[in-house]
Design a protein around this motif. Structure first.
Motif: not given
Length: 272
Positions: A145-156, A135-143, A44-48
């Motif tokens: 994380i990137e946000f992928l998408k929200p999740v509804e009813d996360m506990e379930q 949901v997030y994805h880790y980018l180890p080469l740049t240290n 994505t283009d949403k890196q932190i």
């Protein structure tokens, strides 16, 4: 249809590999084919960017005590993790310390056969300071994380992803590791996945020790819904698929292990 004994024998033989014997099939590395990327590209283009000032964390540095105290912890208080704590856990499990050769291999915080590191880290974040739930994805080469998408009813979703183990849904964040087999197959051919099954254990053990040092809890989970987990992170289930997961949370002062393990009392050999 194979009998139970035949199936057991079949799967046991899959773990047989004699490195003293040459393979009948030269690897792609031996064929001088281009090696695969060392890490998955940004999705994505949403890196932190992740903080790295780990010296400011109150960590336990007594190795003997860490190993002795390490255990699977399933009771979480639901309190939030800091972004620095999450960064520490990600770095401890898949962080890159240096590069070897001309982008030939990454030297990381965990051992891995041939430094292939065929794993990717995905997160379901429920309660981490400064991060939106999702949901997030880790980018180890740049240290990062990137946000992928929200999740509804996360506990379930979390509970369903680990086939009904509801205690996991109390975690602040859940780590899901995928494997991209070709990253290891390029060098090791047909023996790659077997070696990778060993190596993913190194990754999770570092999570255990890092959690123990940071006074957090985790518990490795190998029982998960393969299709649901892959769909959650947009994986095809062939060239990349989830292989292991582990919830992480702040340790609850109330231990509900008896409730979690109630089923054990009815198992043969269980002691009252």
């Amino acid at each position: 249809m194979k009998s139970y004994e035949e199936l057991v024998k079949y799967y046991r033989e899959l773990t047989h590999f004699d490195s003293s014997k040459d393979s009948d099939y030269p690897s792609h590395q031996q064929q001088r084919l281009p090696q695969p990327p060392l890490s998955k590209a940004k999705m994505t283009d949403k890196q932190i960017a992740l903080p790295m000032d780990f010296k400011s964390l109150e960590l336990t540095n007594d190795t003997v005590n860490l190993i002795y105290s390490r255990e699977s912890r399933r009771s979480y208080s639901g309190e939030s993790l800091t972004l620095l704590q999450l960064s520490f856990l990600l770095w401890a499990t898949q962080g890159v310390k240096s590069m070897r050769g001309n982008n030939y291999a990454t030297m990381r915080t965990v051992p891995c056969g041939g430094a292939r590191h065929p794993f990717e880290t995905y997160l379901v974040v429920q309660n981490v300071e400064g991060l939106d739930k999702g949901v997030y994805h880790y980018l180890p080469l740049t240290n990062e994380i990137e946000f992928l998408k929200p999740v509804e009813d996360m506990e379930q979703v979390i509970a369903d992803s680990v086939v009904g183990q509801k205690w996991a849904s109390n975690a602040s964040v859940v780590f899901y590791w995928s494997i991209m087999p070709y990253r290891a197959e390029w060098r090791y051919g047909e023996a790659a996945v077997l070696r990778s099954l060993v190596d993913v254990g190194h990754v999770c053990q570092n999570l255990y020790l890092a959690c123990e040092a940071a006074k957090l809890g985790t518990c490795a989970i190998i029982s998960f819904d393969f299709e649901l987990c892959n769909k959650l992170f947009g994986l095809d289930g062939e060239d990349e698929y989830v292989i292991y997961c582990a919830p992480v949370g702040t340790v609850s002062p109330v231990d509900n292990s008896d409730e979690i393990y109630a089923f054990v009392k009815n198992e043969p050999g269980a002691q009252g």
